[in-house]
Design an enzyme around this catalytic site. Structure first.
Site, PDB file in Angstrom:
ATOM      1  N   LYS A   1       0.832  -1.195   0.000  1.00  9.88           N
ATOM      2  CA  LYS A   1       0.000   0.000   0.000  1.00  9.88           C
ATOM      3  C   LYS A   1       0.870   1.249   0.000  1.00  9.88           C
ATOM      4  O   LYS A   1       2.029   1.226   0.421  1.00  9.88           O
ATOM      5  CB  LYS A   1      -0.982   0.020   1.152  1.00  9.88           C
ATOM      6  CG  LYS A   1      -0.399   0.316   2.515  1.00  9.88           C
ATOM      7  CD  LYS A   1      -1.535   0.373   3.525  1.00  9.88           C
ATOM      8  CE  LYS A   1      -1.073   0.787   4.889  1.00  9.88           C
ATOM      9  NZ  LYS A   1      -2.195   0.970   5.800  1.00  9.88           N
TER      10      LYS A   1
ATOM     11  N   SER B   1      -9.910   4.960 -13.788  1.00  7.49           N
ATOM     12  CA  SER B   1      -8.681   4.487 -13.180  1.00  7.49           C
ATOM     13  C   SER B   1      -8.067   5.482 -12.217  1.00  7.49           C
ATOM     14  O   SER B   1      -8.637   6.515 -11.895  1.00  7.49           O
ATOM     15  CB  SER B   1      -7.644   4.111 -14.238  1.00  7.49           C
ATOM     16  OG  SER B   1      -7.222   5.284 -14.912  1.00  7.49           O
TER      17      SER B   1
ATOM     18  N   THR C   1     -10.389   0.306  -8.459  1.00  9.43           N
ATOM     19  CA  THR C   1     -10.097   0.707  -9.827  1.00  9.43           C
ATOM     20  C   THR C   1      -8.806   0.033 -10.249  1.00  9.43           C
ATOM     21  O   THR C   1      -8.297  -0.846  -9.549  1.00  9.43           O
ATOM     22  CB  THR C   1     -10.037   2.247  -9.961  1.00  9.43           C
ATOM     23  OG1 THR C   1      -9.981   2.601 -11.338  1.00  9.43           O
ATOM     24  CG2 THR C   1      -8.866   2.843  -9.206  1.00  9.43           C
ATOM     25  N   TYR C   2      -8.272   0.433 -11.384  1.00  7.48           N
ATOM     26  CA  TYR C   2      -6.992  -0.110 -11.843  1.00  7.48           C
ATOM     27  C   TYR C   2      -6.012   1.028 -12.034  1.00  7.48           C
ATOM     28  O   TYR C   2      -6.384   2.191 -12.124  1.00  7.48           O
ATOM     29  CB  TYR C   2      -7.182  -0.905 -13.144  1.00  7.48           C
ATOM     30  CG  TYR C   2      -7.677  -0.073 -14.296  1.00  7.48           C
ATOM     31  CD1 TYR C   2      -6.778   0.512 -15.194  1.00  7.48           C
ATOM     32  CD2 TYR C   2      -9.036   0.157 -14.476  1.00  7.48           C
ATOM     33  CE1 TYR C   2      -7.235   1.303 -16.245  1.00  7.48           C
ATOM     34  CE2 TYR C   2      -9.492   0.936 -15.521  1.00  7.48           C
ATOM     35  CZ  TYR C   2      -8.585   1.501 -16.405  1.00  7.48           C
ATOM     36  OH  TYR C   2      -9.039   2.285 -17.440  1.00  7.48           O
TER      37      TYR C   2
ATOM     38  N   ALA D   1     -14.472   7.892 -10.435  1.00  2.00           N
ATOM     39  CA  ALA D   1     -13.782   7.972  -9.148  1.00  2.00           C
ATOM     40  C   ALA D   1     -13.435   9.409  -8.775  1.00  2.00           C
ATOM     41  O   ALA D   1     -13.305   9.733  -7.592  1.00  2.00           O
ATOM     42  CB  ALA D   1     -12.517   7.119  -9.183  1.00  2.00           C
TER      43      ALA D   1
END
Length: 127
Positions: free
Chosen positions: A9, A25, A57-58, A75
């Site tokens: 993270k 994204s 998301t990516y 987003a």
């Protein structure tokens, strides 16, 4: 048995942009992606510390060294520039691998410069 575990993270990053008109994204500086072992197109969860929003998301790689954290598409409605977010990647591990895996936790400052990389969360720390 397989377990879904936190792989890495980016902790307390600052949103630098929100682009509603983009397809979708999150754009993240390549230096931060490498530090957190996150690949382009990898699925991530984004947690907004300012308003409690959570989204998946990516990833799209952003320009190296610019420290970009940009939420794109729908987003973008869940963040404001300046919000503090946590970006989490997950991995699927065998039971045995999950017991031995050490995640990467990339702590960043208010400019999204990495200040520390750890293998665990530091409880009670404002880092």
């Amino acid at each position: 048995m397989f377990r879904t575990m936190m792989k890495s993270k980016i902790h307390r990053a600052t949103v630098t942009e929100a682009n509603l008109k983009y397809v979708g994204s999150i754009t993240i500086d390549e230096d931060l992606l490498e530090a957190a072992d996150i690949l382009p197109n990898e699925k991530v969860q984004v947690v907004n510390n300012n308003n409690g929003a959570r989204l998946e998301t990516y990833v799209i790689p952003g320009a190296r060294g610019e420290r970009t954290i940009c939420l794109n598409g729908a987003a973008a409605r869940l963040v404001q520039v300046g919000d503090e977010v946590i970006i989490i990647s997950y991995g699927i591990f065998t039971d045995e691998a999950a017991k031995n895996y050490q995640p990467k936790v990339v702590f960043v400052d208010e400019k999204n410069d990495p200040v520390k990389i750890a293998h665990e969360e530091i409880h009670g720390s404002e880092t």
